[in-house]
Design an enzyme around this catalytic site. Sequence first.
Site, short mmCIF file in Angstrom:
data_model
loop_
_atom_site.label_atom_id
_atom_site.label_comp_id
_atom_site.label_asym_id
_atom_site.label_seq_id
_atom_site.Cartn_x
_atom_site.Cartn_y
_atom_site.Cartn_z
N ALA A 198 32.69 -62.41 -47.25
CA ALA A 198 32.03 -62.45 -45.95
C ALA A 198 32.97 -62.91 -44.84
CB ALA A 198 30.81 -63.37 -46.01
N GLU A 227 36.24 -68.98 -45.19
CA GLU A 227 36.77 -70.34 -45.27
C GLU A 227 36.61 -71.08 -43.94
OE1 GLU A 227 40.27 -67.54 -44.44
OE2 GLU A 227 38.38 -67.56 -45.57
N CYS A 331 30.80 -57.10 -34.81
CA CYS A 331 31.32 -55.75 -34.96
C CYS A 331 30.49 -54.73 -34.18
CB CYS A 331 31.38 -55.34 -36.43
SG CYS A 331 29.77 -55.23 -37.23
N GLU A 431 40.72 -53.89 -31.05
CA GLU A 431 39.44 -54.58 -31.14
C GLU A 431 39.70 -56.03 -30.72
OE1 GLU A 431 35.75 -55.38 -34.23
OE2 GLU A 431 37.80 -55.27 -35.02
#
Length: 591
Positions: A198, A227, A331, A431
Site C-alpha cells: 500500500a 512505512e 492518484c 505527476e
Amino acid sequence: MTHILSSTFSRVVSSSSPRHANTTIHLANRLRNRRCISNLPDAAWLSSLSDTPVYSNLINGQFVASTSSELIDVTDPATNNVISRVPQTTPSELESAVSSAKIAFESWRNVPIQQRQRIMLKYQDLIRRYTDDIADLITLEQGKTLTDAKGDIFRGLEVVESACYLGPSLMGETLGNLSDGLDCVSYRQPLGVCAGIAPFNFPAMIPLWMFPVACTAGNTFVMKPSEKTPGACMMLANLAHEAGLPDGVLNVVHGAKDAVDFICDAPDIRAISFVGSNVAGEYIHARGTGNGKRVQANLGAKNHAVILPDAPEGAAKAIAGAAFGAAGQRCMALSAVVFVGEGRNMLPEIVAEAQRYKVGCGFDEGVDVGPLISEESKKRVENVIAQSVEQGAILELDGRGVAMNGYESGNFVGPTVLSNIGRDNVAYKKEIFGPVLVCLEAETLDEAIDLVNANPYGNGTGIFTQSGACARKFVHEIDVGQVGVNVPIPVPLPFFSFTGSRGSIRGDVHFCKSFYLSLFCLFPVFIRCYMLSFFTFYSHAPLIPIRQMESRVCNSTLKSKQSHRHGNIQDPIWAEQPCQSSEKSDLFDIS
C-alpha cells in the site's frame, strides 16, 4: 490503546505549537477513553522498548516486535517530529508471516462463504465505530484533514460492505449438453497466499481495497502498509481479528524495498496487489510476474478536465476541490485543465476559488489543505513549480512559502495555479503529487481530446459542458479509464471496476470487486459426465478412449457406493446401476 500513544503524543506536544499541543492532548485523551469496545488490546501493535515507539508485525494472530535493528522514522508532516518507527522486518520474520498464511489457508479455504461474509459484517460495524480513532491516526501520520481522513476510511468501508455479499460474485459458470451426455461446470476457487503493498496517501482505503475481498474469497493475506503511514492499517488489522478473522489469515509486515523484494520473490505468495508510483509499480510488476505471480498494479496519473465555454455553474468550485483536496496527493487528483476556446474565461474564477482554501494542520478546524507527506515531497513540488516558470509558465497563484504560524517546520505548500503550459512543460509531463493545477488551452473539442489521449497516463478525466452531444462525443472518443461528465473525480463504487488505462496500470487486472476476484481466484473447468446413469467429475479432463472412461466411472461409482454404506447414508438410485459398455466412441469428443 494508549499509554504508549499518550507518551508518544506528549513528546510531540513538547516541540509543537500550542494549538497542535491541544490537538494531540485531545487525541491522546480520546484514544485513552474508548467509547465502544473495551476488550481490544492497548496499542498492542506498538512496542515501547525504546524512547520512540516501534510498530510490531502481525504474524499468526500475534503482534510481535521485530528483532531488526534497522528502523524507519514515522513523522508528523505538520511538524516533522518523529512520532514512531517501523522496523525493516527481517527475512526470517517475513518467512514466518508467509508460512502462517500458508498454513491458515488450508482450513480457511474450507470455511463456508456465509461464515466469511458474517465476519465482514461484524468488521464493517467495528470500522464504523472506530472511524474517529482511525481518522486521528491518519491525520497524525499522513497530514490530511480529519474530513479527508474520514473520507479515506469511508471509501474503504464501502469495499468491506461489498465483501459482505460476495457469494454471488464467487459463482462459477455452467453449460449443458456440450456433447451427448456431457456438461461443463466451472468454479471460482481461492488462489492461496496473496499480498498487498500500500502507498502512504490512503492509509485506510487502499488496504481495505485489498485484504477484505481476498480473505472473504477464501485466501489468506500478507499486507505491507506504507512505512510512512502504518498506523491505520495496524488498527484495521486489529479490528479484523476482533471481528473474527482466524490467526494467520491476515498478517501485516513492515519495511521498505527489502520487504517488497521478498513479497515479489516468495514462492508461496501467488498474487500481489499494489497501488503507488510508476517507478515502484513497474518494478513490482516486472519482478512479481517474472516469478510467475499474478500482479495487479495501479500506478500514476495526470488527470485532465476539459472545460467547454458552456460549462455549468459551479464547475470552478468542483475543479478547485478536485485539484487541491488532500493536498493533491491522490492518484485521482485533477492536475490539469484544458480550456476549449472561450472556456479560458473560467481561469480567474478557479484562481479565486483556490485562494479561499485554508492551509494548515489537519487537526485544525476550517483547514482545507494539509501538509505534504515529507520534506522531500515539499522540495520536489516547489522545484517543479520553479522549473515550470523557467520554461514559460505563468504563475497565476503561488503556494510556495506559505506562512504557517506555529508549524514553521511543516511540509506545507498552498494551492498553486500555472497557466500558459505547453505539452513539454515539466509541470505537465510529471505527476507532481501536490496541490498544483496546470492549465492548457485548445481551440476545439477534437484538439482537446487528442491532447488528453496523447498523455501517457490514463487514470481519469472529465468534461464540463451543458451539451449532451459534446459530452457523448468525449465519452466515446477519450482513451482514459474513468470518465466523468460534469464530475471532476469519476471514482466508481466498489461494485464497478477501477479501470485505469495506458501508463496508469500494469497488467490487465483492475481494482474493485469483480476484477479483484480475477486476481484472487482460480477458475478451473470441470467436465461433468452423464453416461449410462452414472456421473462423475474430472478436472481439466483429457480426452480418453470410452472403455477406459467407463472403467474409471465404474470404479468411482463403486467407491462412492461403499462410502455411502459405511456412513449409513442411503445410496442414490444411480449407484445401483451396473456398468455397461458403449460403442459411442465420440461421446467425449468435443473438439
